[in-house]
Design an enzyme around this catalytic site. Sequence first.
Site, PDB file in Angstrom:
ATOM      1  N   ASP A  25     -10.535   1.930  -3.403  1.00  0.00           N
ATOM      2  CA  ASP A  25     -11.026   1.655  -2.051  1.00  0.00           C
ATOM      3  C   ASP A  25     -12.539   1.631  -2.035  1.00  0.00           C
ATOM      4  O   ASP A  25     -13.151   1.273  -1.026  1.00  0.00           O
ATOM      5  CB  ASP A  25     -10.545   2.748  -1.083  1.00  0.00           C
ATOM      6  CG  ASP A  25      -9.180   2.416  -0.511  1.00  0.00           C
ATOM      7  OD1 ASP A  25      -8.683   1.314  -0.787  1.00  0.00           O
ATOM      8  OD2 ASP A  25      -8.614   3.261   0.199  1.00  0.00           O
TER       9      ASP A  25
ATOM     10  N   ASP B 158       0.829  -1.208   0.000  1.00  0.00           N
ATOM     11  CA  ASP B 158       0.000   0.000   0.000  1.00  0.00           C
ATOM     12  C   ASP B 158       0.865   1.260   0.000  1.00  0.00           C
ATOM     13  O   ASP B 158       2.069   1.220   0.340  1.00  0.00           O
ATOM     14  CB  ASP B 158      -0.889  -0.042   1.262  1.00  0.00           C
ATOM     15  CG  ASP B 158      -2.205   0.694   1.089  1.00  0.00           C
ATOM     16  OD1 ASP B 158      -2.344   1.435   0.107  1.00  0.00           O
ATOM     17  OD2 ASP B 158      -3.084   0.521   1.948  1.00  0.00           O
TER      18      ASP B 158
END
Length: 722
Positions: free
Chosen positions: A544, A474
Amino acid sequence: MIDVLENEKTFHLKTEHTSFILHIIESGHPVCLYWGRKVSGNGFSYIVKELKKASYLAWTDGRKDLRLEQYPLLYPVYGYPDLRNPAVHIRYENGSRITDLRYKGYRISKGKQKIPGLPAVTDPEADVLELILEDNVRHIECTLVFGVFGEYDAFTQSVILHNNGRNALTIEKIMSSCFSFLEDDLECVTLTGAWARECHLSRERLRQGTFRIDSRRGAGGHGQNPFLGLARPDCSQNNGGIYGMNLVYSGSFEASAEVDMHQNTRVMMGIQSFDFAWQLSPGESFYTPEAVLVYSDSGMNGMSHIFHRLYRERLMKNGWGSRPRPVVINNWEATYFDFDRDKLLALAKEAAEIGVEMFVLDDGWFGCRNSENESLGDWTENYEKLGGTLSGLADELERLGLKFGIWMEPEMVSPDSDLFREHPDWIIASPEYTPQLARNQYVLDLSKKCVRDYIVKAVSDILKNGKISYIKWDMNRNITDAFSQGGAAEHQQELHHRYILGLYDILEQLTGQFPDVLFEGCAGGGGRYDPGMLYYMPQIWASDDTDAIERLAIQQGTSLIYPAVSMSCHVSAVPNHQVGRTTSLKTRGITAMQGMLGYELDLTKCTDEEKQALAEQIAEYKSLRDLIGQGRMYRLETTGYAYAWMFVSEDKREAYISYVQVLTQPNTVPKRLRLVGLEEEGLYCLAGTDQIRTGSQWVHCGVGLPGGAADFCGRTWRLYIK
Ligand code: DGJ
């Protein structure tokens, strides 16, 4: 294949269906004569010889008839008598910014290699043309490198600038690719958005002036993907011409299309030139990243097929383009930071029972991390929270039949971490100001070797016992305070690019050492979805936003360039955590099956009925996984507010079609959905029925859509030749 007409100084770069024709005009300046559908014949230089002169433009070399500003220049430099946007801008020790690059020679070779320090499309069968330009006053050499990928119908372009002079120079701008069209009848196609709504497709007509997309964030960012398409006005999903440029680069970039006073268009793409200044000492070379250039006259789907196949077969490292991807359960939306061993194992047990293959433990397993406020950088297991070691957890998961993956964010550090307390100078920050936070974290300075070594060691220590086969990598903030602490003043404006070179160095080492670990890229979703990352990370968390309806537009745009096998898509809980919308499990499954399927929801809260439906969904997906991952993906034309996709196997014997209607309308009769890509004479059965129709029937007469249904409903079909 590359044909060279020595006497005319013309280079005809040919792929199976396209031509790119370059030419050196009398003054030694390279021009782009043609790019598009393959053309036959010789001697294309009449295209520039027949140019009609415009007024009020500077001459070249005292020649009144040679007005460079009208020419479709290939790689214009500031200092030419051309006052449009230059592709390269160099500052010399005496303050001069004038460069004059002219043709010196060329080289042709077989085999397209990687670029030093940078990811690239590679192919031993590709042909490579190097056009060498020089400025013999300043003694610099500029090599334009073109890769010709014949069977893929793609080209690449990159540039090497070499300083043969006695003094250092400063590169203030250097594009990877630049070419021109003698027309402006084109529309810009881009992928734009923001966090949670990445890659929405946008299209607008070119006008006199400059159309520009860019990023100054240290990554492509959620707002702009490093892609620029130029479509003919009649270009649709399946018909019409479109040019696509995609930068194999993960940092700040720029791309522009400038329409000049005479309705010619200059297009370029490369590293962001704002706040960029690279010192090039005598004897040194600078390598730009490459741009992938694709032309298709079969519409946007045709362009996508070229990018998809090229990226699967010639970009993704370690053969990952064709390797099947596991169905994952990721605990993020099920638990966020609030988990312990029992919770994880309960989730894993349910997941294993419905057919999931990999358990991914997201954020919160290391240091003292219980919120986004601490511990990034301290990559040591939190034994208390994990109820033991990662390795012990991996053993238990293995007993359940699951592989194990973990989340990491190696490029970052929390102010509240041992790493930051020990090495406050490892972050990107200026000594004069308090560094700015985002998500309560700082960015590590990857231009420093000690930082890179730390990250490589931290990640390899976790991977080396072989229990972890997947890393979700990430990256949750962009670069501000762009200053490298302790770095020399004259190198500060190199930081953004050096950061990306540092990142590639880390990834080169890790993917070299652990070729069987699947690295999934993530930057708060699709904040760094580009071919540079795909080279190392063959799968990327597209957004997301896990809402099945929001994802339709995100995935539709992403699929323009990036193959389904790279797109990580999960079914999550309802009401959806990002937008609060409720959709059926079926629709959530259909949307997530446009890419690599996974789950984020808390399975321990599902009813038996839901678990049964999930198990069926996964079984269905497994039977389609190869077709979705390796087949040809088409975006179908729909009427009304709906999305439809189709995957067709390379041998055209099998197809999977999915359709999601967003909003229903009262009292309408649904139209038929026309298919594409089938063998016209083939006899295709519709799975689960006794309907057998020819490919041409399915294509031209279509399938009947469900009527009178509710909002957000979906439907799928499978066709096969017996
Ligand atoms: C942002 C990611 O996109 C999410 O999926 C999740 O991994 C969080 N970070 C964890 O902090």
